[in-house]
Design a protein around this motif. Structure first.
Motif, PDB file in Angstrom:
ATOM      1  N   ALA A 142      30.831  11.253 -46.432  1.00  0.00           N
ATOM      2  CA  ALA A 142      30.274  11.488 -45.097  1.00  0.00           C
ATOM      3  C   ALA A 142      29.004  12.323 -45.188  1.00  0.00           C
ATOM      4  O   ALA A 142      28.043  12.076 -44.464  1.00  0.00           O
ATOM      5  N   GLN A 143      28.993  13.299 -46.096  1.00  0.00           N
ATOM      6  CA  GLN A 143      27.802  14.141 -46.282  1.00  0.00           C
ATOM      7  C   GLN A 143      26.633  13.292 -46.779  1.00  0.00           C
ATOM      8  O   GLN A 143      25.516  13.428 -46.311  1.00  0.00           O
ATOM      9  N   TYR A 144      26.909  12.400 -47.726  1.00  0.00           N
ATOM     10  CA  TYR A 144      25.879  11.514 -48.266  1.00  0.00           C
ATOM     11  C   TYR A 144      25.321  10.621 -47.168  1.00  0.00           C
ATOM     12  O   TYR A 144      24.112  10.444 -47.058  1.00  0.00           O
ATOM     13  N   GLN A 145      26.208  10.046 -46.347  1.00  0.00           N
ATOM     14  CA  GLN A 145      25.775   9.176 -45.253  1.00  0.00           C
ATOM     15  C   GLN A 145      24.918   9.943 -44.252  1.00  0.00           C
ATOM     16  O   GLN A 145      23.905   9.436 -43.767  1.00  0.00           O
ATOM     17  N   GLN A 146      25.315  11.171 -43.945  1.00  0.00           N
ATOM     18  CA  GLN A 146      24.549  11.993 -43.002  1.00  0.00           C
ATOM     19  C   GLN A 146      23.173  12.325 -43.580  1.00  0.00           C
ATOM     20  O   GLN A 146      22.165  12.253 -42.887  1.00  0.00           O
TER      21      GLN A 146
END
Length: 112
Positions: free
Chosen positions: A2-6
């Motif tokens: 999720a951090q990577y996507q954000q």
């Protein structure tokens, strides 16, 4: 994940605007002051500063105050994030087109 996507969303959202892309293009030539960067654009400084803040928040640039002048510097690591994602997408699509080519070739050979 999720951090990577954000992080990825922020990187590409910053690139979505032509003003921000032009600023990055100029900063690719070297550091520049806010006033130098704002010069070519027909907009008020507060509006231009929104673009600078978005580029800074997404990690594309950093700003440093030198006396009364705020200088902007490009952060080259952000290109690696975008390039990495694009390489992943390229590999996916190349795999798909390779499978399609194999399918079409096999279909043509079976019809002969």
């Amino acid at each position: 994940m999720a951090q990577y996507q954000q992080e990825l969303n922020g990187v590409f959202q910053a690139l979505a605007d032509p003003t921000r892309r032009a600023v990055l293009g100029r900063l690719g030539q070297g550091p520049a002051s806010i006033s130098e960067l704002a010069g070519p654009f027909d907009m008020a400084l507060p509006s231009f500063m929104k673009h600078i803040r978005q580029l800074e928040a997404s990690g594309w640039i950093r700003t440093e105050k030198a006396g009364r002048v705020r200088m902007c510097v490009i952060e080259k690591q952000r290109f690696e994030v975008a390039e990495s994602w694009l390489a992943e997408q390229r590999a996916i699509w190349e795999g798909r087109t390779d499978r399609l080519e194999t399918f079409v070739t096999a279909s043509e050979e079976s019809n002969q």
